[in-house]
Design an enzyme around this catalytic site. Sequence first.
Site, PDB file in Angstrom:
ATOM      1  CG  HIS B  58      -1.737  -1.213   1.391  1.00 30.60           C
ATOM      2  ND1 HIS B  58      -2.596  -1.652   0.412  1.00 30.60           N
ATOM      3  CD2 HIS B  58      -1.821  -2.113   2.403  1.00 30.60           C
ATOM      4  CE1 HIS B  58      -3.177  -2.768   0.828  1.00 30.60           C
ATOM      5  NE2 HIS B  58      -2.727  -3.077   2.019  1.00 30.60           N
ATOM      6  CG  HIS B 220      -6.056  -6.132   1.187  1.00 34.23           C
ATOM      7  ND1 HIS B 220      -6.917  -5.510   2.050  1.00 34.23           N
ATOM      8  CD2 HIS B 220      -4.805  -5.909   1.651  1.00 34.23           C
ATOM      9  CE1 HIS B 220      -6.217  -4.935   3.014  1.00 34.23           C
ATOM     10  NE2 HIS B 220      -4.933  -5.151   2.785  1.00 34.23           N
TER      11      HIS B 220
END
Lengths: 195, 334
Positions: B58, B220
């Site tokens: 991320h 995700h």
Amino acid sequence: MTLTLEDTLKWLHGFDATVTAQKAYLSELDTPIGDGDHGNNLARGAAAIEDALGKQEPADLTAALKTIAMALVSKVGGASGALYGTAFLEMAKASRETQEVADLLAAGLAGLQKRGGATTGEKTMIDVWAPVVAAAKAGNLTTQVIDDAVQATKPMKATKGRASYVGDNSIGHLDPGSVSSGYLFSEMLKAGVTA
Amino acid sequence: MKKIMNDPQNIVPEMVAGLVQAYPQYVERLPETEALVRHDKASMAGKVGVISGGGSGHEPTHAGFVGAGMLSAAVAGQVFTSPTPDQLYAAIKAADHGKGVFMVIKNYSGDVMNFDMAKDMADLDDIKVKSIVVDDDIAVENSTYTQGRRGVAGTIFMHKIIGAAADQGASLDELEALAKKVMPNIKTIAVALSGATVPEVGKPGFDLADDEIEYGVGIHGEPGYRKEKLQPSKALVTELLGRLKDEFKYQAGDHFAVLINGMGATPLMEQYVFTNDALNQLAADDINVDFTKVGNYMTSLDMAGISLTLFKLEDDAWLKGLQYPVDTIAWTQK
Ligand SMILES: Nc1ncnc2c1ncn2[C@@H]1O[C@H](COP(=O)(O)OP(=O)(O)OP(=O)(O)O)[C@@H](O)[C@H]1O
Ligand SMILES: [Mg+2]
């Protein structure tokens, strides 16, 4: 039956080998209803357990269970690292009072429930641990009991963990954590530990 | 899969090593961990520590926000997998300067449990720890029958507000109260154009046709709420903003901060086009946008897509928190 240090080592070696061999399958199960990492997570844990046990032969059962717990806690990550790590840590703690297999597994289950807040029917590894502990207490744990519990997660709708995000679409898939827990208990029986 | 890497199994430690070598003025690595602590120790003295962490993939989250005015430390887990409690505990110890540590946790079962275990460990050392669980993704139904809403890009605003307050001397209890008040006012929704490929897996987590998009996808690659044919930017904004409008029930004259976040593979050019449409539509609704940020802040590896975060500024102090000086790898302002 009581759990011995020797059986525990045999048991975990068996579990580590199975998890490593089934790494891709476990991650595949985690793909439609999770994030596809369960096999990778546990394979990392299996390698860590082997590494830790290989470095130093544990002195007793408590030490072995604690070594296993710490390997899982420090190398797996994800939901399953916290859960399996907590389960083994609670078994290690309980092993100072009792070596009875059913009691140790019950302590592990209690740890899982405290950590994850799930109960049976939520499509998590609790759905394998709970019936396994019940059967162990009744003295009739068989591979059939384990397999049935794993298969029973298929029609369930997930309400805990990542699988809960897909809601109804979680129905029809095996829960990956339940499959790996199934391996754990099958390997325990294979190691000659009965309950 | 085409990725710039060596061994996919070592991608996280190698990334962390690169980060530390590039930015020693911002971060230091705690020995034998993937935990990064703020280099500028003087800026943390006598203050509550603020830590965060989560799976990798991320970036620049979370380590990119370690620095004066924001995080004291951050822990990088394996790709898309929550970090382990021992490393989080190491971060807590490094972040504690006698006033306790506040943890910003994204709402995933793995993260919540591992941070929980780390807190248990810190309890044994008598380090006071409190936390907020960020759950800003409105794509997920908010129900007690699920894990609840996920933590996504809005987490950056939480880091900023808490980091600014901690820097100004807020106590652990004050930070907790602030976080609790702020949280219901941050909401996010995303649209994906393509899936993300986890290096160790080698193929995208989900597939979309060439002309297909999916609304509501998580960071995700968690499935969203609808797939359809690609729309012009204006229509994407209408859909995403419509969802946020329904959630906030916002009214003309309300004040908001806006975060437009690229998911990893969407060029800034496209993000600015989307920003133009979003700000125009907010202006048409007579919404006052007091603060705007655009860029790649909470990415999802190589996912193409964008997320829109609205933060309702119910308190003037919150805007001040966003405007407060900060000096980190990924967010610097005077
Ligand atoms: N609250 C819970 N209680 C019990 N078991 C849970 C809970 N949440 C998840 N699980 C179990 O964990 C398994 C998933 O483990 P996995 O290793 O894939 O972690 P994860 O959820 O992907 O974590 P992360 O999001 O951090 O990557 C599920 O199949 C389920 O059996
Ligand atoms: Mg998973």
